[in-house]
Design a protein around this motif. Structure first.
Motif, PDB file in Angstrom:
ATOM      1  N   CYS A   7       0.845  -1.190   0.000  1.00  7.11           N
ATOM      2  CA  CYS A   7       0.000   0.000   0.000  1.00  7.11           C
ATOM      3  C   CYS A   7       0.880   1.240   0.000  1.00  7.11           C
ATOM      4  CB  CYS A   7      -0.938   0.018   1.210  1.00  7.11           C
ATOM      5  SG  CYS A   7      -0.100   0.063   2.810  1.00  7.11           S
ATOM      6  N   HIS A   8       0.256   2.382  -0.238  1.00  3.05           N
ATOM      7  CA  HIS A   8       0.971   3.662  -0.290  1.00  3.05           C
ATOM      8  C   HIS A   8       0.255   4.654   0.627  1.00  3.05           C
ATOM      9  CE1 HIS A   8       3.353   2.192  -3.676  1.00  3.05           C
ATOM     10  NE2 HIS A   8       2.230   1.773  -4.226  1.00  3.05           N
ATOM     11  N   ILE A   9       0.203   4.330   1.897  1.00  8.40           N
ATOM     12  CA  ILE A   9      -0.555   5.165   2.829  1.00  8.40           C
ATOM     13  C   ILE A   9       0.166   6.457   3.178  1.00  8.40           C
ATOM     14  CG2 ILE A   9      -1.971   3.329   3.786  1.00  8.40           C
ATOM     15  CD1 ILE A   9      -0.006   3.122   6.108  1.00  8.40           C
ATOM     16  N   ASN A  10       1.383   6.638   2.673  1.00  9.60           N
ATOM     17  CA  ASN A  10       2.059   7.930   2.829  1.00  9.60           C
ATOM     18  C   ASN A  10       1.585   8.946   1.807  1.00  9.60           C
ATOM     19  OD1 ASN A  10       3.545   6.244   0.840  1.00  9.60           O
ATOM     20  ND2 ASN A  10       4.800   8.087   0.615  1.00  9.60           N
ATOM     21  N   PHE A  11       0.872   8.503   0.752  1.00 10.45           N
ATOM     22  CA  PHE A  11       0.358   9.443  -0.233  1.00 10.45           C
ATOM     23  C   PHE A  11      -0.612  10.400   0.464  1.00 10.45           C
ATOM     24  CE2 PHE A  11       0.911   6.882  -4.450  1.00 10.45           C
ATOM     25  CZ  PHE A  11       2.260   6.722  -4.163  1.00 10.45           C
ATOM     26  N   PRO A  12      -0.627  11.674   0.073  1.00 16.42           N
ATOM     27  CA  PRO A  12      -1.374  12.686   0.827  1.00 16.42           C
ATOM     28  C   PRO A  12      -2.839  12.358   1.059  1.00 16.42           C
ATOM     29  CG  PRO A  12       0.051  13.736  -0.797  1.00 16.42           C
ATOM     30  CD  PRO A  12       0.132  12.265  -1.045  1.00 16.42           C
ATOM     31  N   GLU A  13      -3.502  11.767   0.053  1.00 13.83           N
ATOM     32  CA  GLU A  13      -4.928  11.502   0.189  1.00 13.83           C
ATOM     33  C   GLU A  13      -5.235  10.462   1.252  1.00 13.83           C
ATOM     34  OE1 GLU A  13      -2.867  11.018  -2.409  1.00 13.83           O
ATOM     35  OE2 GLU A  13      -3.812   9.769  -3.945  1.00 13.83           O
ATOM     36  N   LEU A  14      -4.259   9.624   1.600  1.00 13.75           N
ATOM     37  CA  LEU A  14      -4.448   8.648   2.671  1.00 13.75           C
ATOM     38  C   LEU A  14      -3.825   9.118   3.974  1.00 13.75           C
ATOM     39  CD1 LEU A  14      -3.912   5.226   0.843  1.00 13.75           C
ATOM     40  CD2 LEU A  14      -6.050   6.348   1.455  1.00 13.75           C
ATOM     41  N   ALA A  15      -2.669   9.743   3.897  1.00 17.35           N
ATOM     42  CA  ALA A  15      -1.989  10.203   5.111  1.00 17.35           C
ATOM     43  C   ALA A  15      -2.850  11.173   5.903  1.00 17.35           C
ATOM     44  CB  ALA A  15      -0.655  10.856   4.740  1.00 17.35           C
ATOM     45  N   ALA A  16      -3.675  11.952   5.206  1.00 15.35           N
ATOM     46  CA  ALA A  16      -4.547  12.919   5.884  1.00 15.35           C
ATOM     47  C   ALA A  16      -5.666  12.242   6.669  1.00 15.35           C
ATOM     48  CB  ALA A  16      -5.150  13.885   4.853  1.00 15.35           C
ATOM     49  N   ARG A  17      -5.880  10.958   6.412  1.00 15.16           N
ATOM     50  CA  ARG A  17      -6.968  10.220   7.061  1.00 15.16           C
ATOM     51  C   ARG A  17      -6.439   9.070   7.917  1.00 15.16           C
ATOM     52  NH1 ARG A  17      -9.175   7.572   2.575  1.00 15.16           N
ATOM     53  NH2 ARG A  17     -10.791   6.784   3.955  1.00 15.16           N
ATOM     54  N   MET A  18      -5.216   9.206   8.429  1.00 15.64           N
ATOM     55  CA  MET A  18      -4.558   8.087   9.087  1.00 15.64           C
ATOM     56  C   MET A  18      -5.355   7.491  10.252  1.00 15.64           C
ATOM     57  SD  MET A  18      -2.032   6.145   8.585  1.00 15.64           S
ATOM     58  CE  MET A  18      -1.244   7.199   7.371  1.00 15.64           C
ATOM     59  N   GLU A  20      -8.531   7.303  10.743  1.00 18.15           N
ATOM     60  CA  GLU A  20      -9.650   6.567  10.153  1.00 18.15           C
ATOM     61  C   GLU A  20      -9.159   5.289   9.477  1.00 18.15           C
ATOM     62  OE1 GLU A  20     -12.630   7.194   6.329  1.00 18.15           O
ATOM     63  OE2 GLU A  20     -11.734   8.955   7.300  1.00 18.15           O
ATOM     64  N   LEU A  21      -8.042   5.384   8.754  1.00 20.66           N
ATOM     65  CA  LEU A  21      -7.473   4.211   8.078  1.00 20.66           C
ATOM     66  C   LEU A  21      -7.101   3.123   9.073  1.00 20.66           C
ATOM     67  CD1 LEU A  21      -7.364   5.660   5.325  1.00 20.66           C
ATOM     68  CD2 LEU A  21      -4.953   5.039   5.190  1.00 20.66           C
ATOM     69  N   LEU A  22      -6.425   3.519  10.145  1.00 18.88           N
ATOM     70  CA  LEU A  22      -5.981   2.545  11.135  1.00 18.88           C
ATOM     71  C   LEU A  22      -7.168   1.912  11.852  1.00 18.88           C
ATOM     72  CD1 LEU A  22      -2.937   4.488  12.622  1.00 18.88           C
ATOM     73  CD2 LEU A  22      -2.909   2.662  10.910  1.00 18.88           C
TER      74      LEU A  22
END
Length: 259
Positions: A7-18, A20-22
């Motif tokens: 995965c690429h959770i460092n990409f801005p669109e995911l990092a901003a929602r960390m 929630e993602l976790l």
């Protein structure tokens, strides 16, 4: 439990929602995720996530699509990989689909990553698109396979033929399936997934891309990897717990992660 092997959770669109993602990872019993590096300038962000969260791991490498980016050397990759949370080299490989012209620089970059893998004894994360013959050839020439003293790795987000999968497996590589395998149009890939032994299989999201059914068209995230496992279990007529357990064991064994 499930593991998102790419995965690429460092990409801005995911990092901003960390947060929630976790939380969604926990809800879906996704216990680990491998955040994969695509270039050197952004590598510190990838490493920072792995250092911050015990269940997030990272790789170091430069994607073959990135032409205008600092070029890695064997020495630099080896140095950056000398960290307990860096468990892989890549993603690396060849992509003749998006780029044209003289792509020898891509092949040289790929060789660099393979050499770093052999030195560090950390597996390769392979990207290949419209370049399977050269990908297999260079892996063999550079001794990447476990049959040649290398440590193998994974063919990530696999979309190639069964013949390519079998050639990779013969070198000690695993085959990783993403949400693409759940698409109605992916009949050929589904046939490959049916044929690949579960013992050589990983699952991934490649998020934020390629969300599986029933989330196709939305932003992808690690928690959705459970749906890839569910589809493969149905496709192979296996209990879901068996698919979850085996793909988890495969990840832990390949990347030498403690249980």
């Amino acid at each position: 439990m499930y593991i998102d092997s790419h995965c690429h959770i460092n990409f801005p669109e995911l990092a901003a929602r960390m947060p929630e993602l976790l939380a969604r990872m926990a809800e879906n019993r996704v216990t680990h995720a491998l955040c994969v590096s695509v270039d050197l300038p952004d590598f510190p962000q990838v490493l920072a996530l792995a250092e911050q969260y015990p269940h997030i791991y990272a790789s170091v490498g430069v994607h073959p699509d990135y032409a205008d980016t600092p070029e890695p050397t064997v020495e630099l990759l080896v140095k950056l990989a000398d960290h307990p949370k860096i468990i892989a080299i890549g993603e690396t490989g060849l992509d003749y689909y998006r780029l044209e012209g003289d792509l020898e620089w891509q092949r040289e970059r790929f060789r660099t990553h393979i050499k770093a893998s052999r030195i560090t004894r950390k597996p390769l994360i392979i990207h290949t698109r419209s370049a399977s013959a050269d990908t297999i050839r260079l892996l063999q020439e550079e001794g990447a396979g476990t049959d040649q003293g290398g440590v193998g790795g994974v063919m990530h987000c696999f979309t190639e033929s069964l013949e390519v999968a079998e050639a990779a497996i013969a070198m000690g590589f695993y085959i990783s399936f993403s949400g693409i395998v759940t698409f109605k149009s992916a009949k050929d890939l589904q046939a490959v997934a049916q044929a690949v032994p579960l013992e050589r299989m990983l699952i991934e999201t490649d998020s934020p891309y390629l969300a599986p059914v029933p989330f196709r068209g939305r932003m992808n995230e690690p928690g959705y990897v459970r749906h890839v496992a569910e589809y493969i279990a149905t496709l192979k007529d296996l209990p879901l717990d068996q698919v979850a357990r085996q793909t988890t064991d495969n990840f832990l064994n390949l990347f030498n992660v403690m249980r």
